[in-house]
Scaffold this motif. Structure first.
Motif, mmCIF file in Angstrom:
data_model
loop_
_atom_site.group_PDB
_atom_site.id
_atom_site.type_symbol
_atom_site.label_atom_id
_atom_site.label_comp_id
_atom_site.label_asym_id
_atom_site.label_seq_id
_atom_site.Cartn_x
_atom_site.Cartn_y
_atom_site.Cartn_z
ATOM 1 N N GLY A 43 0.839 -1.202 0.000
ATOM 2 C CA GLY A 43 0.000 0.000 0.000
ATOM 3 C C GLY A 43 0.864 1.237 0.000
ATOM 4 O O GLY A 43 1.678 1.427 0.903
ATOM 5 N N ALA A 44 0.693 2.079 -1.038
ATOM 6 C CA ALA A 44 1.488 3.308 -1.136
ATOM 7 C C ALA A 44 0.601 4.536 -1.025
ATOM 8 O O ALA A 44 0.687 5.472 -1.807
ATOM 9 N N GLY A 45 -0.282 4.521 -0.005
ATOM 10 C CA GLY A 45 -0.961 5.748 0.415
ATOM 11 C C GLY A 45 -0.041 6.464 1.394
ATOM 12 O O GLY A 45 1.127 6.082 1.562
ATOM 13 N N MET A 46 -0.567 7.495 2.066
ATOM 14 C CA MET A 46 0.281 8.247 2.992
ATOM 15 C C MET A 46 0.825 7.345 4.094
ATOM 16 O O MET A 46 1.981 7.496 4.535
ATOM 17 N N VAL A 47 0.029 6.372 4.534
ATOM 18 C CA VAL A 47 0.468 5.517 5.648
ATOM 19 C C VAL A 47 1.552 4.532 5.188
ATOM 20 O O VAL A 47 2.570 4.344 5.878
ATOM 21 N N GLY A 48 1.372 3.928 4.008
ATOM 22 C CA GLY A 48 2.381 2.995 3.500
ATOM 23 C C GLY A 48 3.683 3.704 3.168
ATOM 24 O O GLY A 48 4.776 3.230 3.509
ATOM 25 N N VAL A 49 3.574 4.864 2.508
ATOM 26 C CA VAL A 49 4.786 5.611 2.157
ATOM 27 C C VAL A 49 5.489 6.080 3.438
ATOM 28 O O VAL A 49 6.725 6.015 3.550
ATOM 29 N N GLY A 50 4.693 6.514 4.424
ATOM 30 C CA GLY A 50 5.280 6.924 5.718
ATOM 31 C C GLY A 50 6.021 5.775 6.384
ATOM 32 O O GLY A 50 7.128 5.953 6.927
ATOM 33 N N SER A 51 5.460 4.576 6.327
ATOM 34 C CA SER A 51 6.110 3.399 6.923
ATOM 35 C C SER A 51 7.389 3.073 6.150
ATOM 36 O O SER A 51 8.441 2.818 6.735
ATOM 37 N N ALA A 52 7.275 3.073 4.805
ATOM 38 C CA ALA A 52 8.415 2.682 3.963
ATOM 39 C C ALA A 52 9.595 3.632 4.173
ATOM 40 O O ALA A 52 10.750 3.196 4.286
ATOM 41 N N LEU A 53 9.300 4.932 4.246
ATOM 42 C CA LEU A 53 10.387 5.906 4.413
ATOM 43 C C LEU A 53 11.088 5.736 5.763
ATOM 44 O O LEU A 53 12.311 5.775 5.850
ATOM 45 N N HIS A 54 10.311 5.547 6.815
ATOM 46 C CA HIS A 54 10.939 5.375 8.134
ATOM 47 C C HIS A 54 11.773 4.088 8.184
ATOM 48 O O HIS A 54 12.865 4.086 8.751
ATOM 49 N N LEU A 55 11.267 3.022 7.578
ATOM 50 C CA LEU A 55 12.030 1.757 7.591
ATOM 51 C C LEU A 55 13.316 1.911 6.775
ATOM 52 O O LEU A 55 14.380 1.421 7.166
ATOM 53 N N LEU A 56 13.224 2.613 5.651
ATOM 54 C CA LEU A 56 14.415 2.855 4.823
ATOM 55 C C LEU A 56 15.444 3.685 5.592
ATOM 56 O O LEU A 56 16.649 3.395 5.560
ATOM 57 N N GLU A 57 14.951 4.701 6.303
ATOM 58 C CA GLU A 57 15.860 5.570 7.069
ATOM 59 C C GLU A 57 16.593 4.789 8.157
ATOM 60 O O GLU A 57 17.675 5.180 8.590
ATOM 61 N N ARG A 58 15.979 3.662 8.603
ATOM 62 C CA ARG A 58 16.667 2.826 9.618
ATOM 63 C C ARG A 58 17.635 1.833 8.979
ATOM 64 O O ARG A 58 18.169 0.955 9.646
ATOM 65 N N GLY A 59 17.768 1.886 7.655
ATOM 66 C CA GLY A 59 18.756 1.026 6.982
ATOM 67 C C GLY A 59 18.213 -0.294 6.462
ATOM 68 O O GLY A 59 18.982 -1.152 6.020
ATOM 69 N N HIS A 60 16.878 -0.483 6.469
ATOM 70 C CA HIS A 60 16.327 -1.752 5.971
ATOM 71 C C HIS A 60 16.184 -1.724 4.440
ATOM 72 O O HIS A 60 16.163 -0.654 3.832
ATOM 73 N N ASP A 61 16.077 -2.927 3.870
ATOM 74 C CA ASP A 61 15.893 -3.071 2.428
ATOM 75 C C ASP A 61 14.379 -3.100 2.173
ATOM 76 O O ASP A 61 13.711 -4.079 2.522
ATOM 77 N N VAL A 62 13.857 -2.020 1.609
ATOM 78 C CA VAL A 62 12.394 -1.861 1.577
ATOM 79 C C VAL A 62 11.848 -1.870 0.146
ATOM 80 O O VAL A 62 12.334 -1.125 -0.720
ATOM 81 N N LEU A 63 10.839 -2.702 -0.064
ATOM 82 C CA LEU A 63 10.099 -2.734 -1.327
ATOM 83 C C LEU A 63 8.685 -2.234 -1.048
ATOM 84 O O LEU A 63 7.982 -2.778 -0.195
ATOM 85 N N LEU A 64 8.267 -1.185 -1.761
ATOM 86 C CA LEU A 64 6.934 -0.606 -1.576
ATOM 87 C C LEU A 64 6.071 -1.031 -2.764
ATOM 88 O O LEU A 64 6.458 -0.815 -3.913
ATOM 89 N N LEU A 65 4.908 -1.624 -2.475
ATOM 90 C CA LEU A 65 4.062 -2.168 -3.545
ATOM 91 C C LEU A 65 2.662 -1.566 -3.507
ATOM 92 O O LEU A 65 2.075 -1.418 -2.436
ATOM 93 N N ASP A 66 2.150 -1.243 -4.670
ATOM 94 C CA ASP A 66 0.747 -0.806 -4.794
ATOM 95 C C ASP A 66 0.249 -1.265 -6.159
ATOM 96 O O ASP A 66 1.040 -1.473 -7.076
ATOM 97 N N ARG A 67 -1.071 -1.364 -6.284
ATOM 98 C CA ARG A 67 -1.578 -1.735 -7.615
ATOM 99 C C ARG A 67 -1.656 -0.502 -8.510
ATOM 100 O O ARG A 67 -1.822 -0.613 -9.722
ATOM 101 N N LYS A 68 -1.554 0.683 -7.883
ATOM 102 C CA LYS A 68 -1.571 1.936 -8.653
ATOM 103 C C LYS A 68 -0.267 2.685 -8.391
ATOM 104 O O LYS A 68 0.574 2.208 -7.628
#
Ligand code: FAD
Length: 413
Positions: free
Chosen positions: A9-34
């Motif tokens: 999910g790449a709404g505000m909540v998914g993007v917010g989660s993905a960015l914070h996880l990336l900032e902590r050094g994790h390997d992050v894949l963000l997926l959405d159907r749109k």
């Protein structure tokens, strides 16, 4: 330790989660159907609501309930056919809105919303999105002396209890401050802390671009192809199958489609809402909520966006034009409203829980499964703050606020 994680999910909540996880050094894949920010996070009123220190309870005053029940208010409407499905949810929501339970819920909720604007601030400048955001706050316009008095009382309570700032304007002061108005309100509360975004979907897209620039991976696919494997999780994407040790469900109003088959029966429901843009010769200087009607008029890049209150209906039921038609009439009484910009209104669904709080944290029964959804009326505001909380829990670091009130486990008997 660096882990691999798929955020669904790449709404505000998914993007917010993905960015914070990336900032902590994790390997992050963000997926959405749109593409990012094209659903609920696109269609809202664009407010980053620092003033929303208490969530929306179900009204318990008989007069207000009666108005809602019989569709007399533009703020709430119903699909009667949805009621057999919705009544158990509304009953639980009603119980959570009792004065004692609500006081506790509001206290807990306020700890997250306190970080609303500060959590967006750094990302807005790093994403180069300053042009989308105005630090104007927004106003509430009241049509009746009694509702204005109540509005002022609430504003003083929010100020004294939570430190939220506001200015009171009488009828003349509001008309002078907002020359586009053709209607006299009795008075106004101007919340000065919130920020107004003139294209909410574009802000999510800018955050997603920043995520990719800073090393995150973005892909398309259907979240419901998720399968648990011996090592973690696998999903089918446009770039082929992808694996990760962890997965975050940030699917907003669609979260139930994924978690229910996994055995999680959380008390989720939606409050639908509409918007449409209109041409105006004279734009408002900031968003205005017609407080007695629940109709928001928000100046946007695309025109004046009218957003409606809550429609209690099944998520996928066909649109019903009633609420937006009422809202349009109210807007036309408020300013010189031109022609609609789009051929048809936008319809979306606020992802709600019966205790009014989002669900943030580890799922109870699957290793490496994380939840971040259910932000109801304030998910656009709370995406970055709830992404931080999720990342704190993910890393096992000290959470920046108490996570217990938001835990998915709170619904377990
Ligand atoms: C009329 C209206 C006005 C509002 N005004 C405000 C406001 O002013 N301020 C505020 O803070 N909040 C506001 N809200 C609430 C806010 O918009 C939501 O709480 C927020 O957008 C929820 O964000 P989300 O990321 O959880 O969900 P979404 O933005 O809906 O993101 C979920 C994502 O999941 C994706 N998805 C779903 N199913 C699948 C699948 N099977 N596979 C792949 N991807 C999938 C979707 O494409 C979507 O991109 C408003 C809501 C409405 C309806």
């Amino acid at each position: 330790m660096k882990r691999s994680v798929i955020v669904l999910g790449a709404g505000m909540v998914g993007v917010g989660s993905a960015l914070h996880l990336l900032e902590r050094g994790h390997d992050v894949l963000l997926l959405d159907r749109k593409t990012p920010g094209r659903e609920t996070s696109y269609g809202n009123a664009g407010l980053i609501q620092r003033e929303a220190v208490e969530p929306y309870p179900l009204p318990r005053e008989t007069g207000e309930l009666f108005q809602h029940a019989f569709g007399l208010s533009a703020a709430v409407s119903y699909h009667w056919r949805a009621m057999p499905t919705l009544i158990p949810r509304l009953a639980a929501y009603w119980c959570a809105s009792s004065p004692k339970r609500y006081a506790r819920i509001a206290r807990e909720w306020s700890t997250l919303i306190a970080h609303a604007t500060s959590e967006h601030a750094d990302w807005i400048s790093r994403a180069g999105a300053q042009g989308l955001v105005k630090h104007t706050g927004f106003r509430l316009g009241f049509s009746h002396a009694t509702s204005y008095a109540k509005g002022l009382e609430k504003a003083r309570h929010f100020h004294d209890t939570y430190g939220v700032q506001f200015q009171a304007l009488d009828s003349d002061a509001l008309s002078a401050a907002e020359p586009a108005l053709t209607r006299r309100f009795v008075g106004s509360v101007h919340w000065t802390d919130p920020w107004a975004v003139n294209d909410p979907g574009a802000l999510v897209a800018r955050y997603a671009d920043m995520f990719v620039r800073e090393g995150g991976r973005l892909t398309t696919g259907d979240a419901t192809t998720l399968r648990q494997t011996a090592k973690g999780w696998q999903i089918i994407t446009a770039d082929g199958p992808q694996e990760a040790s962890d997965v975050v469900v940030a699917l907003g109003p669609w979260a139930d489609d994924l978690i229910r088959p996994l055995g999680y029966h959380l008390p989720l429901f939606v409050k639908r809402g509409y918007h449409r843009h209109y041409k105006v010769d004279r734009q408002l200087t900031m968003p205005l909520l017609c407080a007695d009607d629940g109709v928001m008029l928000a100046p946007m890049a695309a025109g004046l966006r009218i957003t409606t209150g809550a429609e209690l209906a099944l998520r996928d039921a066909p649109p019903s034009p009633v609420q937006l038609a009422k809202a349009e009439k109210i807007a036309a009484r408020t300013l010189a409203l031109g022609a609609p910009v789009e051929p048809a209104p936008w319809l979306g669904a606020r992802p709600c829980t019966t205790d009014m709080k989002p669900v943030i944290g580890a799922a109870a029964h699957h290793r490496g499964l994380w939840f971040n959804f259910g932000h109801a009326h304030q998910g656009f505001t709370l995406g970055p703050a709830s992404g931080r909380l999720l990342a704190d829990l993910f890393d096992g670091s000290t959470p920046f606020i108490d996570p217990v009130p938001f835990s998915p486990r709170r619904f377990e008997a």
